[in-house]
Design an enzyme around this catalytic site. Structure first.
Site, mmCIF file in Angstrom:
data_model
loop_
_atom_site.group_PDB
_atom_site.id
_atom_site.type_symbol
_atom_site.label_atom_id
_atom_site.label_comp_id
_atom_site.label_asym_id
_atom_site.label_seq_id
_atom_site.Cartn_x
_atom_site.Cartn_y
_atom_site.Cartn_z
ATOM 1 N N CYS A 94 0.907 -0.958 -0.011
ATOM 2 C CA CYS A 94 0.083 -0.231 0.398
ATOM 3 C C CYS A 94 0.873 1.261 0.319
ATOM 4 C CB CYS A 94 -0.944 -0.032 1.182
ATOM 5 S SG CYS A 94 -0.100 0.477 2.437
ATOM 6 N N CYS B 15 -4.442 -1.033 -2.156
ATOM 7 C CA CYS B 15 -4.900 0.827 -2.136
ATOM 8 C C CYS B 15 -4.447 0.816 -3.566
ATOM 9 C CB CYS B 15 -4.362 1.166 -1.422
ATOM 10 S SG CYS B 15 -2.574 1.876 -1.850
ATOM 11 N N CYS C 4 2.572 1.474 -9.241
ATOM 12 C CA CYS C 4 3.803 0.097 -8.690
ATOM 13 C C CYS C 4 3.366 -0.645 -10.133
ATOM 14 C CB CYS C 4 3.901 -0.502 -7.767
ATOM 15 S SG CYS C 4 4.892 -1.644 -7.672
#
Length: 150
Positions: A10, A82, A89
């Site tokens: 996250c 999230c 990413c």
């Protein structure tokens, strides 16, 4: 039996990914080795610790980590929890299967401590349910190669 390595990712590694890691340790310890990280490390949110203790889970062994420490590792699963981590990413080397489990950020909750706790509890319970479902249905992921296991 080799365990499958799972990395929960996250934005700050202060709430959602920490909860997911703790629940996977609780429910999937015989099948999985759980890790968590954030795009940026921060402190574990105090309300994360509190709501997990309500479930009988101590967070004393966990700490916030940056994604950087895992860049040379191999994981059976990378699970982003999230939208920021999912967006920022887009590629992670050494991952067999990538999943996206979007949860609201409880650390963004406003109001009194009790109102914030309610948000943390809601997200905690959603994560717990998702982790249990993941553990119970891992047979569909039997294609994970041995080099993604520990």
């Amino acid at each position: 039996m080799n365990k499958i390595k799972v990395l929960f990712l996250c934005s700050r590694n202060s709430a959602r990914s920490q909860m997911a890691q703790a629940f996977l340790k609780k429910y999937g310890n015989d099948k999985f080795e759980a890790y968590s990280a954030g795009l940026e490390a921060s402190e574990i949110h105090p309300l994360t610790i509190k709501v997990m203790e309500e479930k009988g889970i101590s967070m004393s062994e966990q700490y916030s980590k940056s994604l950087d420490i895992y860049l040379n590792d191999r994981f059976g699963f990378l699970i982003t929890v999230c939208s920021k981590a999912e967006k920022e990413c887009p590629f992670f080397p050494g991952v067999s299967i990538r999943l996206y489990w979007p949860f609201d950020d409880p650390a963004a909750a406003k109001g009194s401590e009790e109102e914030q706790l309610e948000v943390f509890r809601k997200v905690r319970d959603q994560i717990e349910k998702k982790v249990i479902d993941f553990v119970e249905n891992t047979d569909k992921y039997s294609n994970i190669k041995d080099n993604f296991r520990v």
